[in-house]
Design a protein around this motif. Structure first.
Motif, PDB file in Angstrom:
ATOM      1  N   LEU A  69      -9.920   8.771   6.128  1.00 43.83           N
ATOM      2  CA  LEU A  69      -9.782   9.164   4.718  1.00 43.83           C
ATOM      3  C   LEU A  69      -9.657  10.679   4.589  1.00 43.83           C
ATOM      4  N   ALA A  70     -10.434  11.409   5.381  1.00 39.67           N
ATOM      5  CA  ALA A  70     -10.359  12.874   5.325  1.00 39.67           C
ATOM      6  C   ALA A  70      -8.985  13.360   5.785  1.00 39.67           C
ATOM      7  N   ALA A  71      -8.456  12.742   6.830  1.00 42.60           N
ATOM      8  CA  ALA A  71      -7.135  13.145   7.325  1.00 42.60           C
ATOM      9  C   ALA A  71      -6.065  12.881   6.282  1.00 42.60           C
ATOM     10  N   TYR A  72      -6.130  11.712   5.632  1.00 42.22           N
ATOM     11  CA  TYR A  72      -5.172  11.413   4.564  1.00 42.22           C
ATOM     12  C   TYR A  72      -5.278  12.437   3.436  1.00 42.22           C
ATOM     13  N   ALA A  73      -6.488  12.769   3.023  1.00 43.47           N
ATOM     14  CA  ALA A  73      -6.688  13.712   1.923  1.00 43.47           C
ATOM     15  C   ALA A  73      -6.140  15.093   2.276  1.00 43.47           C
ATOM     16  N   ALA A  80       1.227  18.655  -1.053  1.00 35.55           N
ATOM     17  CA  ALA A  80       1.302  18.999  -2.480  1.00 35.55           C
ATOM     18  C   ALA A  80       1.376  20.508  -2.682  1.00 35.55           C
ATOM     19  N   LEU A  81       0.727  21.263  -1.819  1.00 34.69           N
ATOM     20  CA  LEU A  81       0.756  22.722  -1.921  1.00 34.69           C
ATOM     21  C   LEU A  81       1.979  23.327  -1.256  1.00 34.69           C
ATOM     22  N   GLY A  82       2.810  22.474  -0.665  1.00 38.87           N
ATOM     23  CA  GLY A  82       4.014  22.955  -0.015  1.00 38.87           C
ATOM     24  C   GLY A  82       3.772  23.684   1.280  1.00 38.87           C
ATOM     25  N   LEU A  89       4.070  12.841   5.500  1.00 39.18           N
ATOM     26  CA  LEU A  89       3.599  11.751   4.644  1.00 39.18           C
ATOM     27  C   LEU A  89       3.989  10.376   5.194  1.00 39.18           C
ATOM     28  N   ILE A  90       4.840  10.379   6.226  1.00 38.73           N
ATOM     29  CA  ILE A  90       5.283   9.097   6.795  1.00 38.73           C
ATOM     30  C   ILE A  90       4.108   8.214   7.232  1.00 38.73           C
ATOM     31  N   PRO A  91       3.050   8.770   7.872  1.00 36.12           N
ATOM     32  CA  PRO A  91       1.925   7.904   8.257  1.00 36.12           C
ATOM     33  C   PRO A  91       1.264   7.189   7.081  1.00 36.12           C
TER      34      PRO A  91
END
Length: 346
Positions: A69-73, A80-82, A89-91
């Motif tokens: 969950l931390a890795a996804y976040a 989002a911050l570019g 985001l593929i994973p």
């Protein structure tokens, strides 16, 4: 060699294969020890009672879930911050891939494998039903037999609300009376145990697939789950533990020739850095350690470091320590021809 006497070969009535060297295929009933005034009844050892999870399983799983969950976040925030590429985001499509993979796997079994039913392999069906009942499950999982092409394997999985186990044909053959029905019952109990313990749920497999890509840590979770499933298999058929180890270590023809205590003792004898690494990288406990855990039911299986004590079973999963035996291959000094000595180093 001329005039050599032919090697005798025997077959049991109805046995599917001839005997092999050092394997006695004859079925000899084992008489129980007589009950007398010196008989002592022992309550089951801690891991010989109702199935217990390996103590490492839940802590490692919790760490795996939190880390995933931390890795996804972190990835979503950085994209989002570019600050990083959107390709990272593929994973995030992994949940969809796991769902599709489970669906395709279940469909493949339904379309290609032989289903175990009350009329197709009824004895095996009864084993599955008995295991589900013993484990307090609400539903009986589906069971299938598929062509193993020489592989000895079995697994459990699911899709949606359905759960199922698959036994490869080369392993399934062991259940015949000429081999070891107890080994097959242990294996089926082990696989049904994966289902009873929740190892085949969608969310468990999703987070497991994420953490399995992490060296050592991912296989750590897998080994803990395998020990847990072994606890279920032992609870279902404790006398199937030894032949199951023989089956996995030497195959379906030689399983009855394996000395279980000698094999389990090698968990203590075989030591060194590379033994530890082989176990650490394996999805299953190495077989010598697994055998030692099935013999000593007073404690959980060794997960990172080898067992250190030689023991012998005393009944009900209990053990007693014994002096260190000689290494299995050790021979008396001077007993080898041509002044040969045992292997040391080259």
């Amino acid at each position: 060699m001329e005039n050599a006497e032919p090697i005798p070969r025997t077959r049991l009535p109805g046995a599917p294969i001839p005997s092999v060297p050092d394997v006695d295929d004859s079925v000899v009933p084992v008489e129980p020890a007589p009950i007398g005034p010196d008989t002592v009844w022992q309550s089951p050892a801690l891991y010989a009672r109702a199935p217990r999870r390996h103590p490492w399983e839940i802590p490692v799983l919790v760490i795996a879930v939190l880390a995933s969950l931390a890795a996804y976040a972190v990835v979503i925030t950085l994209v989002a911050l570019g600050m990083i590429s959107q390709f990272l985001l593929i994973p995030l499509v992994l949940p969809v891939l796991v769902f599709l993979g489970r669906g395709l796997g279940y469909a493949s079994m339904r379309a290609n494998a032989v289903q175990v039913t009350p009329t197709q392999f009824p004895d095996a069906f009864a084993i599955v039903v008995e295991a589900a009942a013993r484990y307090g499950m609400e539903y009986v999982p589906d069971a299938y037999v598929m062509n193993g092409n020489g592989q000895v394997n079995a697994f459990a999985s699911g899709h949606g609300f359905r759960r199922y186990i698959v036994v490869y044909s080369d392993l399934f053959e062991v259940g015949g009376r000429a081999r070891s029905p107890e080994a097959l019952k242990f294996v089926i109990g082990h696989e049904v145990g994966h289902i009873a313990a929740g190892h085949t749920s969608y969310w468990r497999q999703l987070f497991s697939s994420l953490i399995m890509s992490v060296p050592i840590f991912g296989s750590l979770l897998s080994r803990a789950q395998e020990y847990t499933a072994d606890n279920y298999g032992y609870y279902s058929r404790p006398d199937g533990a030894a032949p199951m180890i023989g089956l996995l270590s030497s195959g379906k023809y030689l399983l009855s020739a394996i000395d279980f205590d000698q094999f389990a003792d090698r968990a203590v004898h075989e030591r060194g850095f590379f033994i530890t690494v082989v176990n650490a990288l394996s999805s299953h406990p190495v077989l010598t350690w697994r055998a030692a855990a099935l013999r000593d039911r007073t404690r959980s299986g060794a997960i990172l470091f080898r067992p250190r004590t030689f023991v012998r079973g005393t009944g009900s999963g209990h053990v007693t320590a014994i002096p260190a035996p000689h290494a299995p291959a050790q021979v008396a000094e001077g007993s080898l021809p041509n002044e040969l000595s045992e292997t040391r180093t080259y």
